[in-house]
Design a protein around this motif. Structure first.
Motif, PDB file in Angstrom:
ATOM      1  N   PHE A   1       0.808  -1.224   0.000  1.00 45.74           N
ATOM      2  CA  PHE A   1       0.000   0.000   0.000  1.00 45.74           C
ATOM      3  C   PHE A   1       0.838   1.269   0.000  1.00 45.74           C
ATOM      4  O   PHE A   1       0.311   2.361   0.133  1.00 45.74           O
ATOM      5  N   GLY A   2       2.160   1.139  -0.099  1.00 44.86           N
ATOM      6  CA  GLY A   2       3.025   2.312  -0.143  1.00 44.86           C
ATOM      7  C   GLY A   2       3.340   2.833   1.237  1.00 44.86           C
ATOM      8  O   GLY A   2       2.650   2.529   2.215  1.00 44.86           O
TER       9      GLY A   2
ATOM     10  N   LYS B   1       6.701   3.173  -3.759  1.00 36.60           N
ATOM     11  CA  LYS B   1       6.806   3.858  -2.461  1.00 36.60           C
ATOM     12  C   LYS B   1       5.570   4.726  -2.184  1.00 36.60           C
ATOM     13  O   LYS B   1       5.179   4.903  -1.042  1.00 36.60           O
ATOM     14  N   VAL B   2       4.997   5.276  -3.247  1.00 40.65           N
ATOM     15  CA  VAL B   2       3.939   6.271  -3.072  1.00 40.65           C
ATOM     16  C   VAL B   2       2.595   5.620  -2.739  1.00 40.65           C
ATOM     17  O   VAL B   2       1.952   5.957  -1.754  1.00 40.65           O
ATOM     18  N   VAL B   3       2.155   4.694  -3.588  1.00 37.71           N
ATOM     19  CA  VAL B   3       0.838   4.089  -3.357  1.00 37.71           C
ATOM     20  C   VAL B   3       0.897   2.573  -3.193  1.00 37.71           C
ATOM     21  O   VAL B   3      -0.114   1.953  -2.915  1.00 37.71           O
ATOM     22  N   GLY B   4       2.083   1.964  -3.385  1.00 33.99           N
ATOM     23  CA  GLY B   4       2.181   0.523  -3.230  1.00 33.99           C
ATOM     24  C   GLY B   4       1.771  -0.233  -4.476  1.00 33.99           C
ATOM     25  O   GLY B   4       1.106   0.317  -5.356  1.00 33.99           O
ATOM     26  N   VAL B   5       2.187  -1.502  -4.581  1.00 34.82           N
ATOM     27  CA  VAL B   5       1.997  -2.247  -5.821  1.00 34.82           C
ATOM     28  C   VAL B   5       0.524  -2.492  -6.145  1.00 34.82           C
ATOM     29  O   VAL B   5       0.147  -2.597  -7.298  1.00 34.82           O
ATOM     30  N   LEU B   6      -0.330  -2.572  -5.131  1.00 32.92           N
ATOM     31  CA  LEU B   6      -1.727  -2.887  -5.412  1.00 32.92           C
ATOM     32  C   LEU B   6      -2.477  -1.703  -6.001  1.00 32.92           C
ATOM     33  O   LEU B   6      -3.530  -1.860  -6.603  1.00 32.92           O
TER      34      LEU B   6
ATOM     35  N   ALA C   1      -3.997   2.476 -10.316  1.00 37.02           N
ATOM     36  CA  ALA C   1      -5.011   3.502 -10.045  1.00 37.02           C
ATOM     37  C   ALA C   1      -4.450   4.882 -10.363  1.00 37.02           C
ATOM     38  O   ALA C   1      -5.132   5.716 -10.962  1.00 37.02           O
ATOM     39  N   LEU C   2      -3.202   5.117  -9.984  1.00 33.89           N
ATOM     40  CA  LEU C   2      -2.583   6.429 -10.217  1.00 33.89           C
ATOM     41  C   LEU C   2      -2.399   6.690 -11.715  1.00 33.89           C
ATOM     42  O   LEU C   2      -2.374   7.837 -12.157  1.00 33.89           O
ATOM     43  N   LEU C   3      -2.267   5.617 -12.505  1.00 33.50           N
ATOM     44  CA  LEU C   3      -2.137   5.772 -13.954  1.00 33.50           C
ATOM     45  C   LEU C   3      -3.496   5.985 -14.614  1.00 33.50           C
ATOM     46  O   LEU C   3      -3.653   6.834 -15.479  1.00 33.50           O
ATOM     47  N   ILE C   4      -4.472   5.206 -14.191  1.00 33.51           N
ATOM     48  CA  ILE C   4      -5.746   5.139 -14.906  1.00 33.51           C
ATOM     49  C   ILE C   4      -6.735   6.224 -14.481  1.00 33.51           C
ATOM     50  O   ILE C   4      -7.404   6.827 -15.311  1.00 33.51           O
ATOM     51  N   ILE C   5      -6.840   6.442 -13.165  1.00 37.93           N
ATOM     52  CA  ILE C   5      -7.940   7.293 -12.681  1.00 37.93           C
ATOM     53  C   ILE C   5      -7.779   8.764 -13.095  1.00 37.93           C
ATOM     54  O   ILE C   5      -8.715   9.335 -13.661  1.00 37.93           O
TER      55      ILE C   5
ATOM     56  N   PRO D   1      -4.178   5.588   6.071  1.00 39.97           N
ATOM     57  CA  PRO D   1      -2.980   5.257   5.290  1.00 39.97           C
ATOM     58  C   PRO D   1      -2.876   6.144   4.044  1.00 39.97           C
ATOM     59  O   PRO D   1      -3.885   6.404   3.380  1.00 39.97           O
ATOM     60  N   THR D   2      -1.658   6.628   3.728  1.00 40.42           N
ATOM     61  CA  THR D   2      -1.506   7.627   2.673  1.00 40.42           C
ATOM     62  C   THR D   2      -1.854   7.092   1.281  1.00 40.42           C
ATOM     63  O   THR D   2      -2.579   7.747   0.532  1.00 40.42           O
ATOM     64  N   GLY D   3      -1.327   5.915   0.919  1.00 40.84           N
ATOM     65  CA  GLY D   3      -1.560   5.373  -0.437  1.00 40.84           C
ATOM     66  C   GLY D   3      -3.034   5.280  -0.760  1.00 40.84           C
ATOM     67  O   GLY D   3      -3.521   5.897  -1.719  1.00 40.84           O
ATOM     68  N   PRO D   4      -3.797   4.524   0.047  1.00 40.71           N
ATOM     69  CA  PRO D   4      -5.239   4.428  -0.213  1.00 40.71           C
ATOM     70  C   PRO D   4      -5.945   5.783  -0.157  1.00 40.71           C
ATOM     71  O   PRO D   4      -6.912   6.001  -0.907  1.00 40.71           O
TER      72      PRO D   4
END
Lengths: 267, 261
Positions: A116-117, A185-190, A194-198, A238-241
């Motif tokens: 989750f970063g 590091k920022v949002v985690g592998v899961l 989301a950061l690319l698509i949303i 949590p920051t990532g989510p």
């Protein structure tokens, strides 16, 4: 502002700025699941880094590029659908990564930070790395922008018109792998995809050109990072989510108002 | 005709996974000449186009392209995602063409002032014209057209074929195309190649029209009913291009004829 908050903000914004144009390309080429697969393989890369005692950035990048190459080679296999192939590689590498990490002394490794970063743990050294990766990705995309658009519209037409289609696909794959390594590091592998698509999809209703969409996606990504970070600070989440939640809210806001605006235009 | 040869496919064979797709196919396109390839589905028409475009290498035989040949390719359709905001003008400029050249090309294909139109909002006929404009922007010696009237209504089809003939005259280029419209093929094409993995027959349209191999492949009744079928399929965009091919033998044609007339 505390230093670690500033570092977190800078790291998040760096990744979001590169994720805007790259995410737009992924959305246009319908590669969302592909991004997911590379992101999930990052956990295996991280485990490999621990195992070999080298910087996990390198192994994450290496594994993502390897998975991408396997995918490119197996694509068009007569008995495997691309989506099945992606599912196998994605979950296979994620599971293998989880197994490999569990073999280490559990007390030393924080699995959650990979999944989750752990944006608040970003150090100045990480910032330099994120800055470098972001710059390389953006420079590569800017240099080949028209060619990348051409293969998005029609790969064979682009090939006939002299575009090096295979090399451009490789470039895109390496760019995604680099962004995954930086965004882990920022949002985690899961949540990397989301950061690319949303943000890219949130930018769509307001864009009339590909460039507008890429820039707007970058801007919306930065807003999501800032809002998510603030939310996580005040609500102790949590920051990532939190960042991904902020991005999702932006998407809903953009689409509902974009639909209304669109209806107004047609009327 | 003694015009220079632009493209020559010489005894080329292609196989995919052990299945022969093209068997010793030969074909030549000269400058100023329209060569049309017709044949049922699975006849290898698209593979032949790919050979001409150098997107596919023959397993045997060879493909010769005049050195420095400039090719304008008009694909069957675009698969652009609705998520990609792209205007007609931006699409046409992806190949590096200047704004002025794009304006000129749009005028030539009969779409002046349509540059600002989003690509996804273009009608079937408009999209085919945009694709032709794209091919013309390459200042081609050879135009390769893969079913240029797909998704175009009947009136538009005639106009599109007229446009292709005009373009050939104006640019003095050779044209290689796949077509399903047998009437037009007979009226306007210089050379017809009837393909079914191998070249069944070829030559001047009239000559081919009377060839027993051609009649065996398409069937007399089918040839007469082409226009009817195309009307029937007019708005079934997912089935475009299957018109000829589902009825590749006279036996298969007969029951369908009863349904339609």
């Amino acid at each position: 502002m505390a230093d670690f908050l500033l570092y977190a903000l800078l790291a998040g914004c760096g990744v979001a700025v590169a994720a805007g144009p790259l995410g737009s390309l992924i959305v246009w080429q319908r590669l969302a699941y592909f991004g997911d697969t590379l992101a999930h393989s990052a956990l295996l890369g991280a485990a490999l880094g621990l195992l070999l005692a080298v910087d996990p950035w390198l192994t994450v990048l290496g594994v993502a590029v390897a998975i991408g190459t396997i995918l490119a080679l197996l694509q068009g296999h007569p008995q495997l659908n691309t989506d099945s192939l992606l599912g196998i590689l994605s979950h296979g590498s994620l599971a293998l990564g989880l197994v490999a990490i569990s073999l280490f002394d559990g007390a030393r490794i924080d699995l959650n930070s990979y999944l989750f970063g752990d944006l608040l743990a970003v150090a100045p050294a990480d910032l330099w790395l994120i800055a470098a990766m972001t710059t390389v990705v953006l420079a590569g995309l800017a240099l080949c922008w028209d060619a990348l658009l051409a293969i998005t519209v029609h790969p064979e037409l682009a090939a006939v018109n002299g575009r090096p289609v295979t090399r451009l696909r490789l470039l895109l794959m390496v760019a995604v792998a680099m962004l995954v390594a930086a965004a882990m590091k920022v949002v985690g592998v899961l949540l990397v995809t989301a950061l690319l698509i949303i943000p890219a999809n949130a930018a769509r209703p307001w864009s009339r050109t590909p460039e507008q969409m890429a820039l707007l996606a970058a801007a919306l990504g930065v807003i999501a990072v800032a809002a998510g970070l603030a939310g996580s600070w005040w609500l102790d989440t949590p920051t990532g989510p939190s960042i991904v939640t902020a991005a999702a809210l932006l998407f809903v806001l953009s689409y509902s108002s974009g639909q209304v605006a669109g209806r107004g235009q047609r009327a | 005709m003694t015009e220079e040869t632009l493209l020559e496919v010489d005894n080329a064979s292609v196989a995919f996974a052990g299945r022969t797709v093209l068997d010793q196919v030969s074909l030549r396109v000269r400058r100023g000449e329209i060569v049309t390839v017709i044949g049922p589905n699975g006849a290898g028409k698209t593979t032949l186009i790919k050979l001409a475009l150098a997107l596919q290498i023959p397993a045997r035989g060879r493909v010769w392209r005049r050195p420095g040949l400039r090719v304008g390719y008009m694909p069957q359709r675009l698969h652009t995602s609705a998520a990609l905001p792209l205007t007609v003008e931006r699409f046409l400029r992806l190949g590096g063409a200047s704004r002025a050249a794009v304006v000129e090309a749009l005028v030539e294909v009969g779409l002046p002032e349509r540059g600002a139109l989003p690509l996804q909002s273009a009608s079937g006929g408009e999209l085919q014209r945009v694709l032709l404009a794209q091919a013309l922007l390459r200042t081609p010696d050879l135009l390769v057209l893969d079913e240029p009237v797909q998704g175009v209504d009947l009136a538009g089809q005639t106009a599109m074929y007229e446009l292709i003939a005009e373009v050939r005259n104006r640019h003095r280029c050779g044209v290689l195309m796949i077509s399903h419209d047998l009437h037009w093929v007979m009226a306007k094409t210089d050379h017809v190649v009837c393909l079914n993995q191998h070249v069944c027959c070829e030559g001047h349209p009239e000559q081919v029209g009377n060839d027993p191999a051609y009649r065996a492949l398409f069937g007399d009744r089918f040839v007469r009913n082409v226009a009817l079928y195309q009307h029937h399929h007019d708005h079934r965009h997912d089935l475009h291009g299957d018109v000829v091919c589902q009825h590749d033998t006279p036996a298969a044609t007969a029951p369908k004829d009863d349904n339609h007339g």
